[in-house]
Motif scaffolding. Structure first.
Motif, mmCIF file in Angstrom:
data_model
loop_
_atom_site.group_PDB
_atom_site.id
_atom_site.type_symbol
_atom_site.label_atom_id
_atom_site.label_comp_id
_atom_site.label_asym_id
_atom_site.label_seq_id
_atom_site.Cartn_x
_atom_site.Cartn_y
_atom_site.Cartn_z
ATOM 1 N N PHE A 1 63.140 68.225 115.759
ATOM 2 C CA PHE A 1 61.998 68.045 116.664
ATOM 3 C C PHE A 1 60.806 68.874 116.188
ATOM 4 O O PHE A 1 59.675 68.384 116.107
ATOM 5 N N TYR A 2 61.045 70.130 115.823
ATOM 6 C CA TYR A 2 59.955 71.001 115.374
ATOM 7 C C TYR A 2 59.371 70.529 114.039
ATOM 8 O O TYR A 2 58.170 70.686 113.789
ATOM 9 N N ALA A 3 60.208 69.943 113.206
ATOM 10 C CA ALA A 3 59.701 69.417 111.928
ATOM 11 C C ALA A 3 58.705 68.287 112.167
ATOM 12 O O ALA A 3 57.668 68.194 111.484
ATOM 13 N N ILE A 4 59.000 67.420 113.148
ATOM 14 C CA ILE A 4 58.073 66.342 113.473
ATOM 15 C C ILE A 4 56.791 66.909 114.081
ATOM 16 O O ILE A 4 55.681 66.454 113.787
ATOM 17 N N CYS A 5 56.939 67.929 114.926
ATOM 18 C CA CYS A 5 55.759 68.579 115.506
ATOM 19 C C CYS A 5 54.859 69.147 114.409
ATOM 20 O O CYS A 5 53.623 69.026 114.471
ATOM 21 N N ASP A 6 55.456 69.757 113.400
ATOM 22 C CA ASP A 6 54.673 70.276 112.275
ATOM 23 C C ASP A 6 53.909 69.157 111.577
ATOM 24 O O ASP A 6 52.733 69.296 111.232
ATOM 25 N N ILE B 1 66.714 55.222 124.425
ATOM 26 C CA ILE B 1 66.485 54.937 123.008
ATOM 27 C C ILE B 1 67.812 54.701 122.285
ATOM 28 O O ILE B 1 68.887 54.949 122.827
ATOM 29 N N ASP B 2 67.724 54.232 121.040
ATOM 30 C CA ASP B 2 68.922 53.987 120.238
ATOM 31 C C ASP B 2 69.434 55.279 119.614
ATOM 32 O O ASP B 2 68.739 56.304 119.566
ATOM 33 N N GLU B 3 70.659 55.202 119.107
ATOM 34 C CA GLU B 3 71.350 56.393 118.612
ATOM 35 C C GLU B 3 70.631 57.059 117.444
ATOM 36 O O GLU B 3 70.549 58.296 117.377
ATOM 37 N N ALA B 4 70.100 56.273 116.533
ATOM 38 C CA ALA B 4 69.458 56.860 115.355
ATOM 39 C C ALA B 4 68.268 57.728 115.756
ATOM 40 O O ALA B 4 68.094 58.844 115.252
ATOM 41 N N LEU B 5 67.450 57.232 116.673
ATOM 42 C CA LEU B 5 66.294 58.015 117.117
ATOM 43 C C LEU B 5 66.732 59.220 117.938
ATOM 44 O O LEU B 5 66.158 60.308 117.806
ATOM 45 N N MET B 6 67.740 59.044 118.769
ATOM 46 C CA MET B 6 68.255 60.182 119.539
ATOM 47 C C MET B 6 68.646 61.321 118.610
ATOM 48 O O MET B 6 68.245 62.482 118.815
ATOM 49 N N ASN B 7 69.408 61.010 117.577
ATOM 50 C CA ASN B 7 69.873 62.055 116.660
ATOM 51 C C ASN B 7 68.740 62.654 115.832
ATOM 52 O O ASN B 7 68.865 63.761 115.309
ATOM 53 N N ARG B 8 67.656 61.942 115.759
ATOM 54 C CA ARG B 8 66.506 62.443 115.001
ATOM 55 C C ARG B 8 65.690 63.447 115.801
ATOM 56 O O ARG B 8 65.116 64.379 115.230
ATOM 57 N N ILE B 9 65.632 63.286 117.128
ATOM 58 C CA ILE B 9 64.684 64.111 117.891
ATOM 59 C C ILE B 9 65.322 65.112 118.854
ATOM 60 O O ILE B 9 64.670 66.081 119.240
ATOM 61 N N VAL B 10 66.593 64.909 119.255
ATOM 62 C CA VAL B 10 67.162 65.866 120.221
ATOM 63 C C VAL B 10 67.627 67.148 119.533
ATOM 64 O O VAL B 10 67.778 68.177 120.195
ATOM 65 N N LEU B 11 67.872 67.098 118.241
ATOM 66 C CA LEU B 11 68.178 68.321 117.504
ATOM 67 C C LEU B 11 66.870 69.080 117.332
ATOM 68 O O LEU B 11 65.927 68.590 116.710
ATOM 69 N N LYS B 12 66.812 70.271 117.904
ATOM 70 C CA LYS B 12 65.525 70.947 118.037
ATOM 71 C C LYS B 12 64.890 71.305 116.699
ATOM 72 O O LYS B 12 63.663 71.337 116.568
ATOM 73 N N ASP B 13 65.707 71.580 115.671
ATOM 74 C CA ASP B 13 65.115 71.873 114.366
ATOM 75 C C ASP B 13 64.377 70.648 113.821
ATOM 76 O O ASP B 13 63.304 70.763 113.206
#
Length: 402
Positions: free
Chosen positions: A124-129, A110-122
């Motif tokens: 990631f959990y926000a998206i899961c919510d 994936i591209d950098e913007a998406l990587m930085n959005r989802i690999v940070l676990k906090d």
């Protein structure tokens, strides 16, 4: 041993069991000889007949890595080169330098913007919510702000980094990949030690999900160029590694099917527009009967051969999609197979779940098992010796660290 000339050639960064699994998968599917770029002459790929190894000292240095990749790209650019990183940092470097590397390589990440959005676990959990995907209750501690510890869940608790790439370079007394604490005092001591390191992002304090290693699951998905999930393989983890440097890495897995879990992962991946392979860590929570999502990894995991070994070669999807541009029909890995790089003696002694242990031993008895390092086509005497020593050395490791 026979190799076949293809229009493409894999370039694999790293030399561990992850790298060898990819080397083996490419050989088994396409009879192609991979190029491995490594920082030493050792590791699982050493003297393998399935690959050519190019060694560059100080490959962990960004400038050295990029120079090596440019050199390899110029030298072997007569074919389509598709490059893989067998570590988070390698993948990050490939993603951050896509613009310059894409003239030489197909980069299946994936591209950098998406990587930085989802690999940070906090995050990631926000998206899961947002998507109503179960995950452990989590308190986010900001290492810069020294957030007051106001979580409301009982002990024991789990503490882990929210930024694995940054945490990798930090040094402090008692450092672990994941901590389990029985008191607030223990947590505060770790955070005090952490404060003296280079790490200054966030740390996650989580409720402990009860259960042994056999409550863990690993889910591997592939999303095509149109960000549609085309494949999923769920693995039931029986054992994880317990050495401090590899804590939590699955070492014994059998395949199973769970449509609900796959649907949840699909909802996440298609919501964010994900492409390529993703790898989720989950744990079954016996308190409510739900699988809780822990994190997403943006590359094939260390145990990726559990997918190939069950009859669904991981690299075929990448090549079909990104090299040949062919449509991939949706499918799920539904064939039972045991992936293990620990011997039967370790399974018998350390797998706590009776049913899971019995099933694993039954699969071994039926011959439906694989070790990623045991490749009958790789007749290198050095590799044969290395793979057997690594296999039986697991007895000693589990005796010491379990």
């Amino acid at each position: 041993m026979k190799f076949v000339e293809q229009v493409f050639r894999p370039v694999i960064l790293g030399g561990d069991i992850t790298a060898y699994s990819l080397v083996r998968s490419f050989y088994e599917q396409y009879k192609v000889k991979s190029l491995v770029v490594n920082m030493s002459h050792g590791g699982a790929v050493a003297r393998s007949r399935l690959c050519d190894v190019l060694t560059y000292e100080k490959l962990e240095n960004k400038d050295v890595l990029l120079a090596a990749l440019e050199e390899v790209g110029r030298k072997y650019g007569d074919k389509k080169l598709i490059v893989f990183g067998c570590g988070d940092w390698y993948v990050r470097m490939l993603i951050e330098n896509k613009a310059s590397l894409s003239r030489y390589y197909v980069i299946p990440y994936i591209d950098e913007a998406l990587m930085n959005r989802i690999v940070l676990k906090d995050k990631f959990y926000a998206i899961c919510d947002e998507l109503d995907i179960p995950h452990p209750r989590t308190f986010v501690y900001d290492c810069k702000e020294k957030t007051p510890l106001t979580y409301d869940f009982d002990y024991p608790i789990i503490a882990k980094t929210a930024n694995s790439a940054m945490y990798h370079y930090s040094k402090f007394p008692g450092k672990k990949k994941v901590f389990k604490f029985n008191s607030k005092a223990e947590l505060e001591q770790m955070l005090a030690n952490l404060a003296g390191s280079s790490y200054d992002y966030k740390f996650l304090i989580q409720e402990y999900i009860p259960g042994e290693d056999s409550n863990m699951r690993v889910l591997t998905c592939y999303s095509d160029q149109n960000a549609k999930v085309r494949f999923a393989a769920l693995g039931h983890v029986l054992l994880e590694e317990h050495t401090p440097s590899a804590l939590g890495n699955p070492c014994c897995i059998f395949n199973e099917v769970n449509e609900e879990v796959v649907a949840q992962a699909t909802r996440f991946l298609e919501h964010v527009g994900y492409t390529g392979y993703s790898n989720f860590d989950l744990k079954y929570d016996p308190r409510d009967g739900k699988f809780k999502f822990f994190e997403i990894n943006i590359r094939l995991g260390r145990s990726n051969y559990y997918v190939t070994g069950s009859g669904f070669n991981t690299v075929k999807l990448i090549v079909e999609d990104l090299i040949f541009g062919r449509e991939i029909p949706y499918h799920i890995a539904d064939q039972e197979n045991l992936f293990t790089f620990v011997p039967k003696s370790v399974i018998k002694k350390y797998v706590a779940d009776d049913a899971a242990r019995a099933k694993a031993l039954e699969l071994i008895k039926k011959g439906r098992w694989c070790n990623p390092l045991f490749c009958k086509d790789d007749r290198s005497l050095y590799h044969i010796f290395y793979s057997r020593m690594a296999f039986f050395n697991q007895n000693r490791k589990f005796k010491r660290f379990f």
